[in-house]
Scaffold this motif. Structure first.
Motif, short mmCIF file in Angstrom:
data_model
loop_
_atom_site.label_atom_id
_atom_site.label_comp_id
_atom_site.label_asym_id
_atom_site.label_seq_id
_atom_site.Cartn_x
_atom_site.Cartn_y
_atom_site.Cartn_z
N UNK A 41 78.92 16.44 33.89
CA UNK A 41 78.52 15.75 32.67
C UNK A 41 77.16 16.29 32.21
N UNK A 42 77.07 16.61 30.92
CA UNK A 42 75.77 17.06 30.41
C UNK A 42 75.03 15.84 29.89
N UNK A 43 73.80 15.64 30.43
CA UNK A 43 73.02 14.46 30.08
C UNK A 43 72.61 14.50 28.62
N UNK A 47 70.15 19.99 28.35
CA UNK A 47 71.12 20.96 28.86
C UNK A 47 71.23 20.84 30.37
N UNK A 48 71.07 19.62 30.87
CA UNK A 48 71.10 19.34 32.31
C UNK A 48 72.45 18.74 32.69
N UNK A 49 73.01 19.23 33.82
CA UNK A 49 74.34 18.80 34.26
C UNK A 49 74.27 17.97 35.53
N UNK A 136 77.96 6.93 26.73
CA UNK A 136 76.80 6.97 25.82
C UNK A 136 75.61 7.79 26.37
N UNK A 137 75.59 8.03 27.71
CA UNK A 137 74.50 8.82 28.30
C UNK A 137 74.84 10.30 28.35
N UNK A 152 72.10 21.81 38.91
CA UNK A 152 72.49 20.41 38.80
C UNK A 152 71.31 19.47 39.03
N UNK A 153 71.34 18.33 38.38
CA UNK A 153 70.32 17.30 38.58
C UNK A 153 70.46 16.69 39.99
N UNK A 154 69.39 15.98 40.40
CA UNK A 154 69.37 15.29 41.70
C UNK A 154 69.77 16.26 42.82
#
Lengths: 254, 254
Positions: A41-43, A47-49, A136-137, A152-154
């Protein structure tokens, strides 16, 4: 409500209604064009996944929360869904850096706990049967080839890695093929799936011989069209024999 | 400090220093007299049994907490220890009933959260090498045959059940035999271990042939004494080949 109001209100809702300090994240795998894919999912506005994830209501089982969160974040439901690991490192990521990369439209709230454990789930889907829908995010849901992931995030890269190791180790006692393949497929297509999960090439003759020996496939009276009379036959899983073989841990054939 | 003071002070310490709402519990397996055993603790001043468990410091990884808790509760350390499942049902047990059965010498504190998730670990030990030691909450540590367990506190019976299912499914890619067997053993003794984990009898000739085919055993120049010249040879694991076979998921031979 605009996005800022929505996300502030959502975070307050989580702080009120959810178990503090525990999240869940899900690696959804699909198989398409002979490649194993994972849904990212792109936030919103970045451009963060990341993987789809969320929180557990105070009165809800963790397994039920995983189904609900997946549905809320991607629109997908009734998936084959398995818990596989609790990610519990003392420091899993730099929280403030994540907040910045996600362009969170508010400052970090004191209502959030210092540290979050995350329960990892994997899901398997027949790629041809689903159409993920962003929430929505999220600006976009996209299937990524597991050998070509973005940053990737986190610690979600690690979660994908451990999910893949789990798939590999469970190939002979979880219905991995059954849940990833389309209803009808050729033997070479099934071989590509095993090669993708195991990340190594398999000998075609040996694969054919062993999978036929398991008696878990039914040959249909149809061929994959396109290549005249040399086109390969289509098969589907014999669900009864498949379940029996799983029960005995007997799908170990490569 | 007497027991009442000790346990009140301990519970306050947990409420101050540990992650709220998350515990861990550990099924320690051993193999003795051809039977698979699990280590249970009898709660102080009661005839109630449970698994060793505890809580996670706020600044500690969950894996590190599992090692520490096991050591504190049983005196055992450096065990082969694997996380296997998060137990996350909305209602895992009747908390007040447990408190009564444990004869807790104080009333239930409001400092405890409504609900606790528990991270399940399993450990494997060479039964001949360890001597469990009870802590201040425990009257006795005892090995119980897995086919003859007493009634257990909390949902610990379910935790043992899922731990056993995990052992079964992981027999061919985790060093189960290596960690449960004594240093030297006979082939029939190893067969008993596989039979105990799988909970089914295996054909002796077939077992012998398959395990020898894996090249993971080294035959020693010694026999199990007692039965004149018919006494069986002793073996030990060839650790290098064993690790190689595990890496390939190749210990699947029964």
């Amino acid at each position: 409500m605009d996005y800022t109001e929505q996300i502030i209100s959502f975070h307050n809702f989580i702080a009120d209604e959810c178990i503090p300090g525990v999240s869940l994240d899900c690696a959804i795998f699909g198989f398409h064009d002979t490649r194993l894919k994972v849904l990212l999912l792109r936030w919103k506005d970045t451009s963060e996944w990341c993987l789809p994830g969320g929180f557990i209501y105070k009165t809800e089982s963790v397994d039920r929360a995983a189904e609900r969160v997946l549905y809320e974040r991607t629109g997908l439901d009734k998936l084959f869904l398995q818990q596989f690991h609790l990610f519990g490192d003392a420091v899993r990521y730099d929280r403030e850096e994540m907040w910045r990369r996600q362009k969170m439209p508010m400052s970090f709230s004191e209502r959030w706990p210092e540290r979050t454990l995350s329960v990892g789930y994997y899901a398997l889907v027949d790629h041809t049967q689903v159409t993920p829908t962003p929430d929505f995010m999220t600006d976009e849901c996209r299937w990524w080839d597991i050998s070509d992931l973005p940053s990737l995030l986190y610690d979600h890269r690690q979660i994908v890695t451990v999910a893949l190791q789990t798939l590999r180790s469970q190939l002979n006692w979880q219905p991995i093929g059954l849940n990833l393949m389309a209803e009808k497929f050729t033997i070479p297509e099934l071989q590509r799936l095993y090669e993708a999960v195991l990340d190594k090439p398999l000998d075609a003759r040996n694969f054919h011989k062993k999978i036929m020996g398991l008696h878990i496939l039914t040959r249909l009276d149809e061929r994959r069209t396109g290549k005249a009379h040399k086109s390969p036959f289509l098969y589907r899983f014999d669900r009864e024999n498949y379940q029996k073989a799983l029960g005995n841990g007997n799908l170990s054939f490569v």
